[in-house]
Scaffold this motif. Sequence first.
Motif, PDB file in Angstrom:
ATOM      1  N   SER A 122       9.832   3.763   8.307  1.00  0.00           N
ATOM      2  CA  SER A 122       8.459   3.320   8.084  1.00  0.00           C
ATOM      3  C   SER A 122       8.353   2.365   6.906  1.00  0.00           C
ATOM      4  O   SER A 122       9.001   2.548   5.873  1.00  0.00           O
ATOM      5  CB  SER A 122       7.566   4.540   7.833  1.00  0.00           C
ATOM      6  N   GLU A 123       7.519   1.372   7.068  1.00  0.00           N
ATOM      7  CA  GLU A 123       7.240   0.424   5.984  1.00  0.00           C
ATOM      8  C   GLU A 123       6.088   0.906   5.106  1.00  0.00           C
ATOM      9  O   GLU A 123       5.861   0.374   4.024  1.00  0.00           O
ATOM     10  CB  GLU A 123       6.915  -0.958   6.563  1.00  0.00           C
ATOM     11  N   THR A 124       5.355   1.908   5.579  1.00  0.00           N
ATOM     12  CA  THR A 124       4.155   2.338   4.863  1.00  0.00           C
ATOM     13  C   THR A 124       4.287   3.705   4.208  1.00  0.00           C
ATOM     14  O   THR A 124       3.427   4.089   3.427  1.00  0.00           O
ATOM     15  CB  THR A 124       2.952   2.386   5.832  1.00  0.00           C
ATOM     16  N   PHE A 125       5.347   4.461   4.499  1.00  0.00           N
ATOM     17  CA  PHE A 125       5.495   5.803   3.936  1.00  0.00           C
ATOM     18  C   PHE A 125       6.107   5.724   2.545  1.00  0.00           C
ATOM     19  O   PHE A 125       7.215   5.212   2.375  1.00  0.00           O
ATOM     20  CB  PHE A 125       6.377   6.672   4.844  1.00  0.00           C
ATOM     21  N   LEU A 169      -3.247  12.017   4.697  1.00  0.00           N
ATOM     22  CA  LEU A 169      -3.095  10.977   3.679  1.00  0.00           C
ATOM     23  C   LEU A 169      -2.235   9.797   4.124  1.00  0.00           C
ATOM     24  O   LEU A 169      -2.323   8.722   3.540  1.00  0.00           O
ATOM     25  CB  LEU A 169      -2.491  11.581   2.406  1.00  0.00           C
ATOM     26  N   VAL A 170      -1.389   9.998   5.131  1.00  0.00           N
ATOM     27  CA  VAL A 170      -0.490   8.912   5.540  1.00  0.00           C
ATOM     28  C   VAL A 170      -1.252   7.830   6.294  1.00  0.00           C
ATOM     29  O   VAL A 170      -2.335   8.074   6.828  1.00  0.00           O
ATOM     30  CB  VAL A 170       0.686   9.436   6.412  1.00  0.00           C
ATOM     31  N   ASP A 171      -0.658   6.657   6.335  1.00  0.00           N
ATOM     32  CA  ASP A 171      -1.227   5.558   7.113  1.00  0.00           C
ATOM     33  C   ASP A 171      -1.201   5.929   8.592  1.00  0.00           C
ATOM     34  O   ASP A 171      -0.386   6.745   9.029  1.00  0.00           O
ATOM     35  CB  ASP A 171      -0.440   4.274   6.889  1.00  0.00           C
ATOM     36  N   GLU A 172      -2.048   5.276   9.332  1.00  0.00           N
ATOM     37  CA  GLU A 172      -2.166   5.554  10.770  1.00  0.00           C
ATOM     38  C   GLU A 172      -0.828   5.394  11.487  1.00  0.00           C
ATOM     39  O   GLU A 172      -0.524   6.147  12.415  1.00  0.00           O
ATOM     40  CB  GLU A 172      -3.222   4.618  11.380  1.00  0.00           C
ATOM     41  N   MET A 190      -2.141   1.823  -1.286  1.00  0.00           N
ATOM     42  CA  MET A 190      -2.932   3.029  -1.389  1.00  0.00           C
ATOM     43  C   MET A 190      -3.865   2.908  -2.593  1.00  0.00           C
ATOM     44  O   MET A 190      -3.457   2.436  -3.634  1.00  0.00           O
ATOM     45  CB  MET A 190      -1.990   4.221  -1.622  1.00  0.00           C
ATOM     46  N   GLU A 191      -5.088   3.367  -2.416  1.00  0.00           N
ATOM     47  CA  GLU A 191      -6.038   3.333  -3.522  1.00  0.00           C
ATOM     48  C   GLU A 191      -5.729   4.456  -4.533  1.00  0.00           C
ATOM     49  O   GLU A 191      -5.045   5.425  -4.207  1.00  0.00           O
ATOM     50  CB  GLU A 191      -7.472   3.450  -3.000  1.00  0.00           C
ATOM     51  N   THR A 192      -6.249   4.317  -5.746  1.00  0.00           N
ATOM     52  CA  THR A 192      -5.916   5.197  -6.850  1.00  0.00           C
ATOM     53  C   THR A 192      -6.213   6.672  -6.551  1.00  0.00           C
ATOM     54  O   THR A 192      -5.373   7.534  -6.800  1.00  0.00           O
ATOM     55  CB  THR A 192      -6.675   4.761  -8.132  1.00  0.00           C
ATOM     56  N   SER A 193      -7.365   6.974  -6.015  1.00  0.00           N
ATOM     57  CA  SER A 193      -7.715   8.378  -5.742  1.00  0.00           C
ATOM     58  C   SER A 193      -6.788   8.970  -4.670  1.00  0.00           C
ATOM     59  O   SER A 193      -6.402  10.138  -4.746  1.00  0.00           O
ATOM     60  CB  SER A 193      -9.171   8.508  -5.303  1.00  0.00           C
ATOM     61  N   LYS A 194      -6.428   8.156  -3.703  1.00  0.00           N
ATOM     62  CA  LYS A 194      -5.524   8.621  -2.645  1.00  0.00           C
ATOM     63  C   LYS A 194      -4.116   8.827  -3.202  1.00  0.00           C
ATOM     64  O   LYS A 194      -3.425   9.767  -2.816  1.00  0.00           O
ATOM     65  CB  LYS A 194      -5.521   7.611  -1.501  1.00  0.00           C
ATOM     66  N   ASP A 224       2.027   6.236  10.557  1.00  0.00           N
ATOM     67  CA  ASP A 224       2.936   7.361  10.305  1.00  0.00           C
ATOM     68  C   ASP A 224       2.420   8.698  10.833  1.00  0.00           C
ATOM     69  O   ASP A 224       3.123   9.705  10.763  1.00  0.00           O
ATOM     70  CB  ASP A 224       3.199   7.488   8.803  1.00  0.00           C
ATOM     71  N   LYS A 225       1.220   8.729  11.343  1.00  0.00           N
ATOM     72  CA  LYS A 225       0.614   9.998  11.783  1.00  0.00           C
ATOM     73  C   LYS A 225       1.390  10.658  12.926  1.00  0.00           C
ATOM     74  O   LYS A 225       1.556  11.870  12.940  1.00  0.00           O
ATOM     75  CB  LYS A 225      -0.845   9.802  12.169  1.00  0.00           C
TER      76      LYS A 225
END
Length: 184
Positions: A125-128, A67-70, A1-5, A72-73
């Motif tokens: 999830s691997e991305t949450f 904000l979640v990765d695709e 995840m980028e800093t602003s996100k 996890d939507k």
Amino acid sequence: METSKIQLWNRTTEAIYKNVMLYTIAGIAAALFSIIPLMRWVSDVCNVLVVAGFIAFFIRLKDLVELVDEADKDAMKKLVIGIMVYIAALMLEQTPMLVNWILGPIGVIVSCVFMLMGYNALKKSETFPNREGMKTLFIAKIVGIVGGVLSIIPIISIIGGICYIVMFVLVLLGWKKVAEPVAE
């Protein structure tokens, strides 16, 4: 995840946790007062606060969906549906109908099933971020389903109320884990 996100994620999950605290404390109070026959009116007032907390939670959760990765939507959308059904079930329980004592708990069970599916996907999830909290929330929803089933049965409905208290405590603990700041 980028800093602003990441910064937005941390602010959003912190706000969600505050909303969860509101509806959890009100939910525990509602469950406690529903056990005492002469205090049902206090339980009804607390349920209004639960609905208010859930509406605020619902709004923040919709922000988190963005904000979640695709990947996890879909799971997050199940959570959103579960929250909407839960709010409807609570409002149904407050209506003066003869069947609200059964339709409300059935709505709670349905909402818990949707949330259970969402939490199950997110805990794997691997991305949450902070998915450990989802494991606690998954257990909370199982306890919520048991509480909903038991609250339909008149003789043991008090045990259903106790299950709801346990569910609310687990929800608070789970969202506390999710709201831990993600490092940049």
